[in-house]
Design a protein around this motif. Structure first.
Motif, mmCIF file in Angstrom:
data_model
loop_
_atom_site.group_PDB
_atom_site.id
_atom_site.type_symbol
_atom_site.label_atom_id
_atom_site.label_comp_id
_atom_site.label_asym_id
_atom_site.label_seq_id
_atom_site.Cartn_x
_atom_site.Cartn_y
_atom_site.Cartn_z
ATOM 1 N N GLU A 73 24.729 44.511 7.969
ATOM 2 C CA GLU A 73 25.513 45.692 7.608
ATOM 3 C C GLU A 73 24.824 46.979 8.058
ATOM 4 O O GLU A 73 25.463 47.879 8.607
ATOM 5 N N ARG A 133 26.382 49.792 10.605
ATOM 6 C CA ARG A 133 26.612 51.198 10.265
ATOM 7 C C ARG A 133 26.036 52.119 11.336
ATOM 8 O O ARG A 133 26.667 53.100 11.738
ATOM 9 N N HIS A 134 24.819 51.798 11.788
ATOM 10 C CA HIS A 134 24.200 52.627 12.821
ATOM 11 C C HIS A 134 24.992 52.526 14.120
ATOM 12 O O HIS A 134 25.217 53.546 14.796
ATOM 13 N N SER A 194 32.327 46.051 2.779
ATOM 14 C CA SER A 194 31.592 46.818 3.785
ATOM 15 C C SER A 194 32.107 46.597 5.197
ATOM 16 O O SER A 194 32.311 47.562 5.949
ATOM 17 N N TYR A 195 32.312 45.354 5.600
ATOM 18 C CA TYR A 195 32.693 45.107 6.987
ATOM 19 C C TYR A 195 34.026 45.745 7.355
ATOM 20 O O TYR A 195 34.135 46.360 8.425
ATOM 21 N N ASP A 220 17.839 48.419 9.473
ATOM 22 C CA ASP A 220 18.560 48.903 10.649
ATOM 23 C C ASP A 220 17.862 48.427 11.916
ATOM 24 O O ASP A 220 16.741 48.839 12.201
ATOM 25 N N GLU A 225 27.970 54.804 13.996
ATOM 26 C CA GLU A 225 27.600 56.210 14.140
ATOM 27 C C GLU A 225 27.180 56.533 15.574
ATOM 28 O O GLU A 225 27.351 57.666 16.043
ATOM 29 N N THR A 229 35.164 48.370 6.207
ATOM 30 C CA THR A 229 34.937 49.811 6.191
ATOM 31 C C THR A 229 34.234 50.285 7.455
ATOM 32 O O THR A 229 34.595 51.316 8.027
ATOM 33 N N TYR A 230 33.231 49.535 7.898
ATOM 34 C CA TYR A 230 32.384 50.001 8.997
ATOM 35 C C TYR A 230 32.664 49.309 10.326
ATOM 36 O O TYR A 230 32.114 49.720 11.344
#
Length: 212
Positions: free
Chosen positions: A153, A157-158, A188-189, A122, A161, A191-192
């Motif tokens: 990824e 994600r961070h 993943s991409y 991250d 959020e 999704t986030y």
């Protein structure tokens, strides 16, 4: 995948280049022998250079989020992931060494922003990335670099959020294996990310800042 993403205001958008470092990208890099075939297949060197140049020309700030390790970096981590233990044992991305330096054709230029070094996946964790983005009024982060399924990824994600508008660029990332790369791009991409597009799709959608 969106090929015609929504507009990106240049003054509120940042490109974040994750880990464009010698240990990945240089021929003598410690991980280049493992990831080299995927770098060649994706043409990542040229794509990252084209992205950075296009962003600068459009007035979009370019942020650099480098990996970095040093002696004792995980002393307070009770359960160190084996791949990070390998990195420490082999001094991968070791601060102060050539491997942790930026790949010369992708070095930061005047006006770019280099943030603190992340230690795991991250780019926000333990760094000043959020502070540097918010100080410049950035709302849209566009992610590229290495590797598709881990640091790119994880940073995305961070960012999600934390309330940013998140864009992943499918042709400006690479990973060690085709399976990991495809999992990021196809699962993943979407999704986030608010947008999943290409370098050309992003650059074409940048809205320049009004003339002074």
């Amino acid at each position: 995948m969106s090929l015609s993403p929504h507009p990106y205001p240049a003054t509120r958008t940042a490109v974040v280049l994750i880990d464009p470092l010698n240990d990945f990208l240089a021929p003598n890099g410690k991980l280049n022998g493992q990831i080299g075939p995927m770098l060649d297949r994706t043409g990542l060197h040229a794509q990252l250079a084209r992205l950075a140049a296009g962003a600068r020309e459009a007035g979009v700030p370019v942020f650099y989020a480098p990996h970095g390790l040093h002696e004792g970096v995980f002393d307070d981590v009770r359960h160190v992931l084996p791949r990070f233990r390998f990195a420490v044992d082999n001094q991968v991305f070791w601060e102060g060494t050539d491997g942790a330096d930026f790949y010369p054709p992708l070095r930061p230029q005047e006006g770019d922003v280099v943030v603190g070094r992340h230690h795991m996946f991250d780019s926000f964790a333990g760094t000043d990335l959020h502070e540097q983005l918010t100080a410049r009024g950035i709302e849209h982060v566009v992610l590229a670099g290495l590797t598709s399924q881990t640091c790119v990824e994880g940073t995305g994600r961070h960012a999600l959020e934390a309330g940013y508008h998140v864009t992943f660029l499918t042709d400006a990332v690479a990973d060690f294996t085709e399976e990991a790369h495809r999992a990021a791009l196809e699962i993943s991409y979407p999704t986030y990310g608010h947008e999943v597009t290409t370098v050309d799709g992003f650059l074409a959608a940048v809205v320049p800042a009004p003339a002074a």
